[in-house]
Write a protein that holds these residues in place. Structure first.
Motif, mmCIF file in Angstrom:
data_model
loop_
_atom_site.group_PDB
_atom_site.id
_atom_site.type_symbol
_atom_site.label_atom_id
_atom_site.label_comp_id
_atom_site.label_asym_id
_atom_site.label_seq_id
_atom_site.Cartn_x
_atom_site.Cartn_y
_atom_site.Cartn_z
ATOM 1 N N ILE A 268 101.077 78.547 6.101
ATOM 2 C CA ILE A 268 100.974 79.915 5.612
ATOM 3 C C ILE A 268 99.495 80.270 5.462
ATOM 4 O O ILE A 268 98.770 79.639 4.679
ATOM 5 C CB ILE A 268 101.699 80.075 4.264
ATOM 6 C CG1 ILE A 268 103.178 79.691 4.426
ATOM 7 C CG2 ILE A 268 101.560 81.500 3.737
ATOM 8 C CD1 ILE A 268 103.949 79.686 3.128
ATOM 9 N N THR A 269 99.051 81.235 6.233
ATOM 10 C CA THR A 269 97.645 81.661 6.190
ATOM 11 C C THR A 269 97.538 83.059 5.599
ATOM 12 O O THR A 269 98.533 83.778 5.434
ATOM 13 C CB THR A 269 97.038 81.662 7.606
ATOM 14 O OG1 THR A 269 97.690 82.679 8.388
ATOM 15 C CG2 THR A 269 97.216 80.313 8.271
ATOM 16 N N LEU A 270 96.321 83.428 5.309
ATOM 17 C CA LEU A 270 96.061 84.760 4.764
ATOM 18 C C LEU A 270 96.418 85.853 5.778
ATOM 19 O O LEU A 270 96.767 86.976 5.403
ATOM 20 C CB LEU A 270 94.586 84.860 4.372
ATOM 21 C CG LEU A 270 94.131 86.164 3.716
ATOM 22 C CD1 LEU A 270 94.841 86.380 2.391
ATOM 23 C CD2 LEU A 270 92.624 86.168 3.534
ATOM 24 N N LEU A 271 96.382 85.508 7.063
ATOM 25 C CA LEU A 271 96.611 86.497 8.103
ATOM 26 C C LEU A 271 98.019 87.080 8.033
ATOM 27 O O LEU A 271 98.234 88.255 8.334
ATOM 28 C CB LEU A 271 96.363 85.857 9.480
ATOM 29 C CG LEU A 271 96.122 86.809 10.647
ATOM 30 C CD1 LEU A 271 95.019 87.802 10.335
ATOM 31 C CD2 LEU A 271 95.781 86.007 11.895
ATOM 32 N N GLY A 272 98.996 86.266 7.628
ATOM 33 C CA GLY A 272 100.355 86.770 7.500
ATOM 34 C C GLY A 272 100.445 87.903 6.483
ATOM 35 O O GLY A 272 101.145 88.898 6.692
ATOM 36 N N PHE A 273 99.717 87.779 5.375
ATOM 37 C CA PHE A 273 99.703 88.830 4.363
ATOM 38 C C PHE A 273 99.003 90.089 4.892
ATOM 39 O O PHE A 273 99.431 91.207 4.600
ATOM 40 C CB PHE A 273 98.998 88.325 3.100
ATOM 41 C CG PHE A 273 99.737 87.242 2.379
ATOM 42 C CD1 PHE A 273 100.696 87.548 1.412
ATOM 43 C CD2 PHE A 273 99.500 85.901 2.662
ATOM 44 C CE1 PHE A 273 101.380 86.547 0.738
ATOM 45 C CE2 PHE A 273 100.187 84.903 1.996
ATOM 46 C CZ PHE A 273 101.135 85.222 1.043
ATOM 47 N N VAL A 274 97.939 89.885 5.647
ATOM 48 C CA VAL A 274 97.214 91.038 6.200
ATOM 49 C C VAL A 274 98.115 91.807 7.167
ATOM 50 O O VAL A 274 98.127 93.041 7.167
ATOM 51 C CB VAL A 274 95.923 90.566 6.909
ATOM 52 C CG1 VAL A 274 95.237 91.747 7.597
ATOM 53 C CG2 VAL A 274 94.968 89.917 5.909
ATOM 54 N N ILE A 275 98.887 91.080 7.968
ATOM 55 C CA ILE A 275 99.803 91.744 8.910
ATOM 56 C C ILE A 275 100.839 92.561 8.154
ATOM 57 O O ILE A 275 101.145 93.708 8.513
ATOM 58 C CB ILE A 275 100.497 90.692 9.808
ATOM 59 C CG1 ILE A 275 99.474 90.028 10.727
ATOM 60 C CG2 ILE A 275 101.604 91.336 10.629
ATOM 61 C CD1 ILE A 275 100.020 88.844 11.504
ATOM 62 N N LYS A 276 101.380 91.986 7.095
ATOM 63 C CA LYS A 276 102.400 92.690 6.309
ATOM 64 C C LYS A 276 101.818 93.939 5.641
ATOM 65 O O LYS A 276 102.456 95.000 5.610
ATOM 66 C CB LYS A 276 102.963 91.736 5.253
ATOM 67 C CG LYS A 276 104.229 92.236 4.586
ATOM 68 C CD LYS A 276 105.366 92.327 5.582
ATOM 69 C CE LYS A 276 106.633 92.823 4.894
ATOM 70 N NZ LYS A 276 107.738 93.019 5.854
ATOM 71 N N GLY B 184 109.548 88.896 6.786
ATOM 72 C CA GLY B 184 108.869 88.417 5.584
ATOM 73 C C GLY B 184 107.658 87.578 5.935
ATOM 74 O O GLY B 184 107.382 87.259 7.100
ATOM 75 N N ILE B 185 106.930 87.158 4.900
ATOM 76 C CA ILE B 185 105.707 86.390 5.088
ATOM 77 C C ILE B 185 105.993 85.067 5.797
ATOM 78 O O ILE B 185 105.259 84.661 6.707
ATOM 79 C CB ILE B 185 105.034 86.110 3.729
ATOM 80 C CG1 ILE B 185 104.588 87.426 3.076
ATOM 81 C CG2 ILE B 185 103.845 85.170 3.898
ATOM 82 C CD1 ILE B 185 103.538 88.166 3.874
ATOM 83 N N LEU B 186 107.061 84.370 5.415
ATOM 84 C CA LEU B 186 107.363 83.073 6.023
ATOM 85 C C LEU B 186 107.716 83.236 7.511
ATOM 86 O O LEU B 186 107.281 82.439 8.357
ATOM 87 C CB LEU B 186 108.512 82.400 5.278
ATOM 88 C CG LEU B 186 108.239 82.044 3.807
ATOM 89 C CD1 LEU B 186 109.478 81.376 3.191
ATOM 90 C CD2 LEU B 186 107.032 81.116 3.712
ATOM 91 N N GLU B 187 108.522 84.254 7.830
ATOM 92 C CA GLU B 187 108.889 84.476 9.230
ATOM 93 C C GLU B 187 107.662 84.856 10.059
ATOM 94 O O GLU B 187 107.500 84.378 11.189
ATOM 95 C CB GLU B 187 109.943 85.572 9.326
ATOM 96 C CG GLU B 187 110.505 85.760 10.733
ATOM 97 C CD GLU B 187 111.604 86.803 10.781
ATOM 98 O OE1 GLU B 187 112.127 87.059 11.888
ATOM 99 O OE2 GLU B 187 111.959 87.359 9.714
ATOM 100 N N LEU B 188 106.797 85.677 9.486
ATOM 101 C CA LEU B 188 105.579 86.053 10.206
ATOM 102 C C LEU B 188 104.675 84.843 10.417
ATOM 103 O O LEU B 188 104.070 84.688 11.491
ATOM 104 C CB LEU B 188 104.828 87.136 9.423
ATOM 105 C CG LEU B 188 105.436 88.540 9.427
ATOM 106 C CD1 LEU B 188 104.660 89.466 8.494
ATOM 107 C CD2 LEU B 188 105.444 89.112 10.847
ATOM 108 N N ALA B 189 104.586 83.970 9.407
ATOM 109 C CA ALA B 189 103.746 82.776 9.532
ATOM 110 C C ALA B 189 104.259 81.869 10.636
ATOM 111 O O ALA B 189 103.485 81.321 11.434
ATOM 112 C CB ALA B 189 103.689 82.032 8.195
ATOM 113 N N THR B 190 105.577 81.691 10.712
ATOM 114 C CA THR B 190 106.168 80.835 11.744
ATOM 115 C C THR B 190 105.940 81.421 13.137
ATOM 116 O O THR B 190 105.549 80.711 14.077
ATOM 117 C CB THR B 190 107.673 80.669 11.485
ATOM 118 O OG1 THR B 190 107.880 80.116 10.185
ATOM 119 C CG2 THR B 190 108.292 79.759 12.531
#
Length: 468
Positions: free
Chosen positions: A295-303, A356-362
């Protein structure tokens, strides 16, 4: 009255035996008043000889290489109907008219009853001709009370002085060629002349334009007409090696240049306090460590960016090719620039607003891995609404990302740094994330860009906003 008009070289100053360097008309050509017929060249200048009448060229009496002076016969023009009355008066200088009058004296005597005053009138000044020359040789002289006096003959045309430069020599070309080059946007300084003494001819300008267009096609450019960077022999200063650009860099380079030239870029710089967000990310990472999810910060930025596109529809738009309308997209796909061995590629994550964040991270981890292995499919790099370029893993405090046209914005993210911030009572260490929003100023203005950036920063500062 004959409708054929002899066109003579007008007053060219003190020059004598001037070279003809270009003949601009041929028999059968139609010319207007002041249309250039030939080009002359003296030691100091080039000049066009214009036609004093409109009509059709029936004969050309001069060739390239001839030498002419004032009064030399250039061409014969069959005057148009509307210029017949003015043609005799504009065909030559007053001195040439006097000579013509002497040569035709005998014929006029036979046809007009031997009028002997014609040569005297021809040698008078234009002002006297205006008051004494009748419009018809057989009609009596006009009276003072005549309400319709005859038309006054125009003085012979004078040639404009040639262009000269005291600082640097001008390209060797006639005024007509200079005008032709200006119409096509050609720089004469870059054209080599094939004429005598390096003179630039019309064919040289045409070939230059063709070569420029051909070069633009080969280089994949859009014919912007920008000056090229001069070629430099770097080996003069030391050993060098040349290697080809990777295919990705060649393709992306042309696309970035096209975007930079066509999009009026503006970049808004901001920063977000991600202290709480980073603590939350670390907690999630610890909880999911056993699942192998990074899980990186980038996933949150995308959301957060998906929420910003919903709040600001212009962020999720594209201009129509004519620049008159906006295409507002109802889907939310985000491209993420991935650094690979051969250059940057931008895979696209689709429907990020529904994940969600987890799906985006994967999904982001899988796309990045395929990008570095060179296994991305074409459709995985298409359809993006906005892009993110993150340098957080490398460093830097800010940069200007180039909009990935036809998108209208791109978000740049640099490395977060701990900085002191005033909390109202004291300075406290806070983790600050630099944000750089580049946008197309035709679609997004500065005030809206500031509001978008503030929205993104606020959402990153308080992760709870992501639930809204």
């Amino acid at each position: 009255m004959s409708d054929s008009q002899d066109i003579l070289v007008p007053d060219i100053g003190d020059f004598d035996s001037v070279d003809v360097i270009e003949v601009l008309v041929s028999p059968g050509d139609t010319v207007d008043v002041e249309s250039p017929l030939i080009t002359l060249e003296s030691d100091k200048a080039t000049m066009d000889v214009p036609s004093p009448v409109a009509g059709t060229v029936t004969e050309v009496r001069i060739a390239v290489g001839d030498q002419v002076s004032q009064g030399s016969l250039v061409a014969v023009v069959t005057a148009a109907e509307s210029t017949l009355e003015d043609a005799p008066a504009t065909a030559a200088t007053p001195q040439a008219q006097a000579e013509d009058g002497d040569n035709s004296k005998e014929n006029e005597g036979e046809s007009q009853g031997g009028d002997k005053k014609e040569p005297d009138r021809a040698t008078e000044t234009p002002a006297k001709i205006d008051t004494q020359l009748p419009s018809d040789p057989d009609s009596p002289a006009p009276k003072a009370e005549d309400p319709t006096p005859p038309l006054a003959p125009r003085p012979p045309p004078s040639l404009p002085p040639g262009s000269e430069s005291d600082s640097e020599p001008l390209p060797h070309a006639s005024p007509a060629i200079r005008r032709f080059a200006r119409e096509l946007g050609a720089d004469l300084a870059k054209i080599s002349g094939s004429g005598s003494h390096g003179r630039i001819l019309k064919e040289d300008v045409t070939q230059f334009i063709k070569a420029a267009l051909s070069q633009g096609v080969r280089d994949g450019q859009d014919g912007s007409g920008l000056p090229t960077i001069p070629e430099v022999d770097f080996s003069k200063w030391g050993p060098v090696a040349t290697e080809p650009l990777s295919r990705i860099k060649r393709i992306s380079g042309r696309h970035l240049q096209r975007a930079w030239l066509n999009v009026p870029h503006v970049t808004h710089h901001d920063e977000a306090d991600i202290t709480e967000l980073e603590a939350f990310r670390k907690t999630l990472q610890s909880d999911r460590a056993s699942e192998g999810i990074r899980i990186t910060l980038l996933g949150f930025v995308i959301k957060v960016l998906a929420s910003a596109m919903k709040a600001f529809p212009s962020l999720n738009a594209s201009l129509t090719p004519d620049g008159e309308h906006l295409v507002l997209k109802q889907y939310f796909h985000v491209g993420v620039a991935v650094d690979t061995e051969n250059g940057l590629v931008v895979p696209v994550l689709r429907d990020v607003d529904r994940k969600g964040i987890l799906e985006l991270a994967t999904e982001l981890s899988a796309l990045s891995a395929r990008a570095r292995e060179g296994k991305l499919k074409p459709d995985e790099m298409q359809g993006g609404c906005i892009s993110i370029s993150s340098l957080g893993g490398i460093g830097g405090i800010g940069f200007t990302p180039i909009v990935n046209a036809p998108e209208v914005a791109i978000l740049g993210v640099s490395r977060a740094q701990t900085k002191p911030r005033w909390d109202g009572a004291a300075f406290a260490p806070r983790l600050m994330l630099p944000l750089d929003l580049s946008y197309d100023h035709r679609v997004i203005d500065g005030a809206e860009a500031a509001r978008i950036s503030a929205f993104i920063a606020a959402a990153l500062e308080d992760p709870r906003r992501l639930l809204l």
